[in-house]
Design an enzyme around this catalytic site. Sequence first.
Site, mmCIF file in Angstrom:
data_model
loop_
_atom_site.group_PDB
_atom_site.id
_atom_site.type_symbol
_atom_site.label_atom_id
_atom_site.label_comp_id
_atom_site.label_asym_id
_atom_site.label_seq_id
_atom_site.Cartn_x
_atom_site.Cartn_y
_atom_site.Cartn_z
ATOM 1 N N GLU B 67 -35.973 -84.349 -32.542
ATOM 2 C CA GLU B 67 -35.297 -83.144 -33.052
ATOM 3 C C GLU B 67 -33.887 -83.400 -33.569
ATOM 4 O O GLU B 67 -33.491 -82.884 -34.613
ATOM 5 C CB GLU B 67 -35.262 -82.049 -31.971
ATOM 6 C CG GLU B 67 -36.592 -81.334 -31.750
ATOM 7 C CD GLU B 67 -37.445 -81.996 -30.677
ATOM 8 O OE1 GLU B 67 -37.081 -83.104 -30.214
ATOM 9 O OE2 GLU B 67 -38.475 -81.407 -30.294
ATOM 10 N N HIS B 136 -39.233 -73.258 -22.019
ATOM 11 C CA HIS B 136 -39.855 -72.719 -23.234
ATOM 12 C C HIS B 136 -39.617 -71.221 -23.406
ATOM 13 O O HIS B 136 -40.416 -70.534 -24.030
ATOM 14 C CB HIS B 136 -41.370 -72.973 -23.211
ATOM 15 C CG HIS B 136 -41.773 -74.395 -23.414
ATOM 16 N ND1 HIS B 136 -41.354 -75.409 -22.598
ATOM 17 C CD2 HIS B 136 -42.552 -74.988 -24.364
ATOM 18 C CE1 HIS B 136 -41.880 -76.558 -23.017
ATOM 19 N NE2 HIS B 136 -42.597 -76.330 -24.100
#
Lengths: 320, 333
Positions: B67, B136
């Site tokens: 990322e 998450h």
Amino acid sequence: MEPKPIDLLLDCFRKMLLIRRFEETLSDLFERGALGGTSHFCIGQEACAVGVISAAADTDYIVSNHRGHGHLLARGLDPVRVFGELMGRTIGYCGGRGGSQHMCAMDHSFLGTNGITGGGIPVATGAAFALKYRKESRLVLAFFGDGAANQGTFHESLNIASLWKLPVLYVCENNRYGMSVPVSASTSCLPIAKRAAAYSMRGVTADGMDLLAVRRVAAECIAHVRSGAGPVLLELETYRFCGHSKNDPRVYRSREEEARWAERDCIVLLGKRLREEFGISPDRLESIRTEVDAEVEQAVAEAQAAPSGDDRCALGGVYA
Amino acid sequence: MPELPDPTHETYYSAAVNEALDEELARDPAVVLLGEDIGVYGGAFGVTRGLFQKYGPERLWETPISENSVVGMAVGAATLGLRPVVEIMFMDFIALTLDQILNSAGKLHYMYNGQVTVPMVLRTPGGAKGGYGPSHSQMLTNLLVGIPGIKVVAPATPAAAKALLKSAIRDPNPVVFIENKRLYPRRGPVSGPDFVQPLECAEIAAPGSDLTLIAYSAMVPLALEVKKGFAAEGGADIEVVDLVSLQPLDTDTVFESVRRTGRVLIVEEACRTGGVGAEVAARIAAECLDVLEAPVLRVAAADTPIPSSMDLEKIVLPGIPDIVRGVHELMAW
């Protein structure tokens, strides 16, 4: 018309002297308290910057790191404006906003120095992605040190660049120390160029104190990258003769070690070869040195005389 | 709701995002999409579904799980004129990219004195959807609004999602575009390919006169439901302000509403401490003290990670009963 090879080499010699004198002068300015903040000098590493950049096209992009003055001057930026940036003057390349570690000159295809170790590597990789996407023949030179080779961005970016065959030459100037820590204590895999194998990429190690060797190897790497065959990791073995930044007492290494490396001073070595192999007279080399000294002295004076930025420069331009 | 100019059809929030990407890919060859699983799979939440088949690997670049470097690459590509749109699969993962958001995306234009611009978008779904757990589920707006040089938007409706994403892609600045897993299945009208919406504007989602209820992202539908509940009972007349833009803040719209109502409740899905709600409250306190009839109150997530158990998650997150309690408290002042 292409300049004669000897003229190119003399220009390299001149640029290496310019970088050395620039950095020595900067160090003096810090010692006199004339500058704020800090700087990371590249004294001893001049052949890396000049060798690689002189082997590339002027339109190839450069992304550099915290130790970037050599790269800026090797690309031909105006020393007055580089000094001006370090002094926070409006004539500086970034109006005083960037300073030493954040200097950019897009009119020289210089995409910037970067103060985060390893932070410029993905930016350079993305620039290469844009060039490939637009099918341009330009490439990107990404300069960083041995310390940055242990950042995640190094591994992530090399992996992607190899997968996508991006036109980027990763230039790792291994000056043997990440600030105070020797590369042998920080890096499990040496030489660093060996890591290229993990990313199915060509990896080359060269003597970073030998301008001619750097130029030759860099030219081969650049030809490979420009051919579309994918990125290359070029490791240049070098040594910074000074501390990591100003005020570094260098307690982590011996004066004997430094003396051994000083014997391989890239400027001395190139001067010797210019005299012995290319028949350049000592007087000619000395006159280049004199010219460079005067140029640097003049640049400092001009930069010092320039004004500093105002409120608008400090507070404006956060958004485009 | 404010009237949408020229609504052409109704669709899901996730499909509205997809339409914006599709239309901008078609409009501008400089637009490229980068992200994990955005290709044949269509993105973890199906947002890019069909685009790979339509535009191919030249425009949609499936990345390794890297990322930070992918965001850094988007920055580098943007400086040379591309308009990359990066998908970060869950907002929690922006932690991995913060160096490049903070030190590159937000700083390059300023520190290089305007010589480069960074026209990139980072799309990411924030918020909890029931049971996704600590890594998450978070709404991490608190981390983003303290970063100069980036814009942050968090649209609440399909219409805003589409129009704002198109604006974000065309904007010369880096924009973090916050989607929301709870909003993806919501339906609403959207406009055609020519409609864009300014990034920096808050919206009066529903007018009212007694109390200003400020929300963003998935808290906006909750706020509207609370308004409806009070209206049905003949209670407080609530004005719902959808912040939309979290950086910069449209304080004009907020102050105007507060001056009409004199009471303010801010609701957000992010942790209470040091976030958007705190900033809005501080600005209201500084500018509107003369009209306030009660203290500015906040309803926010507890200062905890989001637990996995759905029962526990409900305890941590703000819900309708919390908002209702806040309204009662303010009206009783």
